[in-house]
Design a protein around this motif. Structure first.
Motif, mmCIF file in Angstrom:
data_model
loop_
_atom_site.group_PDB
_atom_site.id
_atom_site.type_symbol
_atom_site.label_atom_id
_atom_site.label_comp_id
_atom_site.label_asym_id
_atom_site.label_seq_id
_atom_site.Cartn_x
_atom_site.Cartn_y
_atom_site.Cartn_z
ATOM 1 N N PHE A 134 1.381 4.150 -2.379
ATOM 2 C CA PHE A 134 1.697 3.823 -3.773
ATOM 3 C C PHE A 134 2.652 4.855 -4.370
ATOM 4 O O PHE A 134 3.596 4.497 -5.092
ATOM 5 C CB PHE A 134 0.409 3.759 -4.579
ATOM 6 C CG PHE A 134 0.586 3.298 -5.993
ATOM 7 C CD1 PHE A 134 0.852 1.970 -6.277
ATOM 8 C CD2 PHE A 134 0.474 4.189 -7.055
ATOM 9 C CE1 PHE A 134 1.013 1.535 -7.590
ATOM 10 C CE2 PHE A 134 0.634 3.770 -8.365
ATOM 11 C CZ PHE A 134 0.905 2.435 -8.639
ATOM 12 N N ASP B 145 3.673 0.410 -4.147
ATOM 13 C CA ASP B 145 2.829 -0.615 -3.535
ATOM 14 C C ASP B 145 1.839 0.092 -2.616
ATOM 15 O O ASP B 145 2.249 0.801 -1.688
ATOM 16 C CB ASP B 145 3.697 -1.586 -2.733
ATOM 17 C CG ASP B 145 2.907 -2.753 -2.145
ATOM 18 O OD1 ASP B 145 1.696 -2.611 -1.920
ATOM 19 O OD2 ASP B 145 3.527 -3.814 -1.894
ATOM 20 N N PRO B 146 0.513 -0.053 -2.833
ATOM 21 C CA PRO B 146 -0.468 0.697 -2.058
ATOM 22 C C PRO B 146 -0.744 0.135 -0.671
ATOM 23 O O PRO B 146 -1.494 0.735 0.109
ATOM 24 C CB PRO B 146 -1.728 0.600 -2.918
ATOM 25 C CG PRO B 146 -1.586 -0.713 -3.611
ATOM 26 C CD PRO B 146 -0.120 -0.871 -3.881
#
Length: 217
Positions: A161, A166-167
């Motif tokens: 992230f 975006d993890p």
């Protein structure tokens, strides 16, 4: 930058509309703040009755149906968490998603702390240590293999992230962004998984319940 109103009330701030966000809670967050570990079922009933009056029976019945073996202390801690911290986290995620700009991701940490015979449950800030890959933290598990596995799962998501917004990464299930309809949430536990609206019946129960000052105190 000057914020001219309370963040997220009534809307998510426009200033950060294009900044992705992760919002999280631990299942028994309030379990770290109190010490009535030997609370009995009768004491739980009396505590809820003093705080919620006629609605207390519904609260206790609903929670017991979902968590039949949970200790009265941890059941109470979860109620306190749901009444305040988690309810406000839900509102924050809903408001961020409503902007329809940058993604918001939500997770629920349910992994039960093994330290001190598990009496703290999935307590406040356990996930903070895990996000830093601090598996030797005493309350997280003191270096156990299970604690290291949980650290791998959460720290990898935070690292991805931080790099990309975006993890998602190979160490966790595919994590969809949150929206108010699907309410997809990554549940961190022995079987880390995606759930739609985890414990949704408890979430909706609190929509018409005021936070109780006496419970929170």
């Amino acid at each position: 930058m000057t914020l001219v109103r309370d963040p997220f009330d009534p809307l998510a701030p426009a200033e950060s509309a294009d900044v992705p966000l992760i919002i999280s809670t631990t299942l028994d967050d309030a379990g770290l703040f109190f010490d009535r570990f030997a609370m009995t079922e009768q004491e739980l009933t009396e505590t809820l009755s003093a705080s919620y009056g006629a609605k207390s029976a519904l609260l206790e019945k609903t929670y017991r149906e979902h968590f039949p073996t949970k200790s009265p202390y941890l059941l109470h801690a979860q109620m306190i968490t749901d009444a305040g911290f988690r309810r406000f986290a839900h509102r924050q995620a809903e408001a961020k998603a409503a902007r329809q700009r940058a993604a918001v991701y939500t997770y629920l940490w349910e992994w039960n702390c093994p330290a001190f015979d598990g009496k703290f449950g999935a307590a406040h800030a356990m996930d903070v240590a895990a996000s830093m890959h601090n598996g030797r933290d005493a309350i997280l598990g003191s270096g156990s293999a299970d604690a290291r596995r949980m650290c791998d799962a959460l720290a990898s998501a935070f690292l991805a992230f931080a790099k990309t917004g975006d993890p998602n990464n190979p160490q966790i299930p595919q994590w969809p962004r949150f929206d108010a309809l699907q309410r997809s949430t990554l549940v961190y536990d022995h079987n880390t998984r995606i759930e739609r609206d985890p414990h949704g019946a408890l979430r909706t129960l609190w929509l018409d319940m005021p936070p109780s000052a006496s419970v929170l105190g």
